[in-house]
Design an enzyme around this catalytic site. Structure first.
Site, short mmCIF file in Angstrom:
data_model
loop_
_atom_site.label_atom_id
_atom_site.label_comp_id
_atom_site.label_asym_id
_atom_site.label_seq_id
_atom_site.Cartn_x
_atom_site.Cartn_y
_atom_site.Cartn_z
N ILE A 78 0.81 -1.22 0.00
CA ILE A 78 0.00 0.00 0.00
C ILE A 78 0.84 1.27 0.00
O ILE A 78 0.31 2.37 0.01
CB ILE A 78 -0.97 0.03 1.20
CG1 ILE A 78 -0.21 -0.09 2.52
CG2 ILE A 78 -2.00 -1.08 1.07
CD1 ILE A 78 -1.10 0.06 3.75
N GLY A 79 2.16 1.14 -0.01
CA GLY A 79 3.03 2.31 -0.04
C GLY A 79 4.43 1.93 -0.47
O GLY A 79 4.89 0.81 -0.26
N ARG A 80 5.12 2.89 -1.09
CA ARG A 80 6.48 2.63 -1.54
C ARG A 80 7.26 3.94 -1.53
O ARG A 80 6.70 5.00 -1.78
CB ARG A 80 6.47 2.06 -2.96
CG ARG A 80 7.86 1.78 -3.53
CD ARG A 80 7.77 1.36 -4.99
NE ARG A 80 7.14 2.43 -5.78
CZ ARG A 80 6.83 2.29 -7.07
NH1 ARG A 80 7.02 1.15 -7.69
NH2 ARG A 80 6.29 3.30 -7.73
N GLY A 81 8.54 3.86 -1.22
CA GLY A 81 9.35 5.06 -1.21
C GLY A 81 10.82 4.75 -1.38
O GLY A 81 11.21 3.65 -1.77
N PHE A 103 13.17 4.32 0.78
CA PHE A 103 13.83 3.45 1.74
C PHE A 103 13.13 2.12 1.97
O PHE A 103 13.59 1.31 2.75
CB PHE A 103 13.96 4.16 3.09
CG PHE A 103 14.78 5.43 3.02
CD1 PHE A 103 15.91 5.49 2.23
CD2 PHE A 103 14.38 6.56 3.71
CE1 PHE A 103 16.65 6.65 2.15
CE2 PHE A 103 15.12 7.72 3.64
CZ PHE A 103 16.27 7.76 2.85
N GLU A 163 9.02 -0.11 1.79
CA GLU A 163 7.61 -0.17 1.43
C GLU A 163 6.73 -0.27 2.68
O GLU A 163 7.21 -0.51 3.78
CB GLU A 163 7.31 -1.41 0.56
CG GLU A 163 8.12 -1.48 -0.73
CD GLU A 163 9.45 -2.18 -0.55
OE1 GLU A 163 10.40 -1.80 -1.26
OE2 GLU A 163 9.54 -3.07 0.31
N VAL A 164 5.42 -0.09 2.45
CA VAL A 164 4.42 -0.35 3.48
C VAL A 164 3.49 -1.43 2.94
O VAL A 164 3.01 -1.33 1.81
CB VAL A 164 3.60 0.91 3.82
CG1 VAL A 164 2.52 0.58 4.85
CG2 VAL A 164 4.50 2.01 4.36
N LYS A 175 5.47 -1.15 8.06
CA LYS A 175 6.45 -0.31 7.38
C LYS A 175 7.81 -1.00 7.44
O LYS A 175 8.28 -1.36 8.52
CB LYS A 175 6.54 1.07 8.03
CG LYS A 175 7.57 1.99 7.39
CD LYS A 175 7.73 3.31 8.14
CE LYS A 175 6.60 4.24 7.88
NZ LYS A 175 6.85 5.60 8.41
N ASP A 178 7.20 18.18 10.39
CA ASP A 178 6.94 17.71 9.02
C ASP A 178 5.43 17.57 8.79
O ASP A 178 4.97 16.61 8.19
CB ASP A 178 7.65 16.38 8.79
CG ASP A 178 7.80 16.06 7.30
OD1 ASP A 178 7.63 16.99 6.49
OD2 ASP A 178 8.08 14.90 6.97
#
Length: 510
Positions: free
Chosen positions: A141-144, A146, A148-149, A164, A258
């Site tokens: 459900i998420g990627r970046g 560093f 993923e989620v 995470k 942030d």
């Protein structure tokens, strides 16, 4: 315990020599302090001599083991004290609830016995090892930059969580260790209704894992991308909730630094929860203060996919351009300076008021359709933020009330006079724009925009990541006789929350 730590250190494998002699000298000095209480080891004199004269040179392996011993001992005793305090707090909370419920003495004693059994079970489960093999991956459900989620399900209870995953090598290479540690520590301390709850954290030789509650509503960034603008009534609701969330972490002694739509998550009922602490967007890279101190020297290529049209634009085209690039910007390796307060860019220090500035920027974006300082490149955005007295303007083609304008301008103002900077959320209660807000019962009322959630594992409010493998990347299997090294900087990362270990459910068979 010390013998156990000693055995662990004895069997640690060697690591490369430290190249930085200053770091090695600092670690010897730090190790000397812990060894003062243990002079019989004979290491104190050696460490002191090395620290003072540099005559004795230790190998990197020896220095690393000494540092690891120091950190292990400090954390061991610190954790004992912390666990004792938490246990007393849980008992005090129970006794308080028993007074309010009006139970008989027999019923109270039964509740106390149940609580004691839970505490015993918690101690037993706390000693058990938790790893990725205890979770079944359901969806990415998420990627970046560093990691993923993933949406995961705990095999023994059937409970669904967001996992995470952060790669240790990237944390070390990008100097993100402090930020990741800060996020973990804040999530441990901030057990609050306005903060995403973390149930577990653990590690293996290659990754760090944060197991958090899954909030199926997605995030505010996604909501804003679906809408052109929000009504003032909706804006009032979300800004009020975010203000309560910000105020709650300030009262705990934290500054988020942030605050932006990406980090405002929505639960199943559409209410706000804060995420991504420690100056870190986690999977989307931190807003490092030192990186932004001199944006005039930064190259446009440092900000992946951040390209807005260079010609002057009206508000409609500007909003379309912003939305077009917003998704790529969120998943880039750096992020955006749009929501950062001007004092954060300076080296003169800043306080909790920087979070209230960010709230003002988000409020502007909700009402207008894009942030007030968005530009064709980050350097220009930085210049606009620093010249906010001249650049913070409202486009005439997007009409909003004078009360809304005044509220934005009070958030985005001088740090010492900024709305919220003095008495926190108490100041907002007297602002005309928030007239009619039921501050004490926000989470009990319906959300401004209902979230459509069909099941506990509904991911319809999240992006699809078909190119990311569902399987959780696992650590390499050690060869015979090999001990995979666990870097000392990640010691004491493991955490298990009382509620997570003592609640039971029926596993869902897949």
């Amino acid at each position: 315990m010390q013998q156990s730590a000693s055995r662990e250190l004895t069997h640690s494998t060697s690591i490369p020599e430290y190249k930085n002699s200053q770091l090695a000298h600092h670690q010897v000095s730090c190790t000397s302090e812990i060894l003062k209480d243990h002079p019989n080891t004979g290491l104190f004199e050696m460490a002191s001599a090395a620290a003072e004269s540099g005559a004795v040179r230790f190998s990197g392996h020896t220095l690393d083991k000494a540092t690891k011993a120091k950190v292990t001992l400090e954390n061991y005793y610190s954790n004992l004290i912390h666990q004792h305090m938490e246990r007393k707090q849980r008992l005090a909370k129970l006794e308080e609830s028993l007074k309010e419920e009006g139970l008989s003495e027999t019923q109270k004693q039964e509740k106390r016995n149940q609580h004691a059994q839970k505490e015993t079970e918690f101690l037993r489960l706390k000693r058990s090892r938790l790893g990725v093999e205890d979770f079944e991956p359901l969806k990415v459900i998420g990627r970046g930059a560093f990691g993923e989620v993933r949406l995961v399900q705990k095999k023994d209870t059937g409970h669904v969580y967001a996992m995470k995953i952060l790669r240790k090598a990237d944390m070390l290479e990008k100097e993100q260790v402090a930020h990741v540690r800060a996020e973990r520590d804040v999530l441990v301390e901030a057990d609050h209704q306005w903060v995403v709850k973390m149930y577990y954290s653990f590690q293996d030789p290659i990754n760090l894992y944060l197991i958090m509650e899954f909030l199926p509503g997605g995030d505010m960034m996604t909501l804003l991308m679906k809408k052109d603008t929000l009504s003032e009534e909706c804006t009032q609701f979300y800004i009020a909730e975010t203000a309560l969330a910000i105020d709650s972490i300030h009262k705990l002694g934290f500054i988020h630094r942030d605050i932006k739509p990406d980090n405002l998550l929505l639960d199943a009922r559409g209410h706000i929860k804060l995420s991504d602490f420690g100056l870190c967007t986690g999977l989307k890279k931190s807003h490092r203060t030192d990186f932004y101190r001199d944006l005039s020297q930064a190259k446009p290529s440092d900000f992946n996919n951040y390209v807005l049209a260079t010609n002057p634009m009206d508000s409609k085209r500007r909003a379309e351009s912003w939305k077009k690039n917003r998704r790529a910007l969120a998943y880039s390796t750096v992020g955006t300076p749009d929501y950062i307060a001007p004092e954060v860019f300076l080296q003169t220090g800043y306080g909790t008021s920087c979070d209230w500035w960010s709230l003002g920027v988000i409020m502007y974006e909700m009402l207008i359709g894009y942030p007030p300082f968005c530009s064709e490149n980050p350097q220009e955005t930085y210049r606009k933020v620093m010249a906010w007295r001249d650049t913070l303007v409202f486009p005439p083609e997007v009409p909003i009330s004078e009360e809304a304008k005044e509220t934005v301008l009070r958030f985005c103002s001088e740090a010492d006079t900024r709305l919220g900077a003095g008495r926190g959320n108490d100041e907002l209660r007297h602002v005309p724009f928030f007239r009619g807000v039921d501050w004490d019962h926000m989470r009990e009322r319906p959300a401004a925009i209902p979230v459509d959630v069909k099941s506990i594992d509904d991911t319809s409010n999240f992006d699809e990541f078909p190119d990311v493998k569902l399987e959780i990347p696992s650590a390499p299997v050690p060869q015979d006789g090999e001990v995979i090294y666990k870097d000392w900087v990640f010691i004491n990362y493991t955490f298990k929350r009382f509620e997570g270990l003592t609640q039971r459910g029926t596993p869902n068979k897949k």
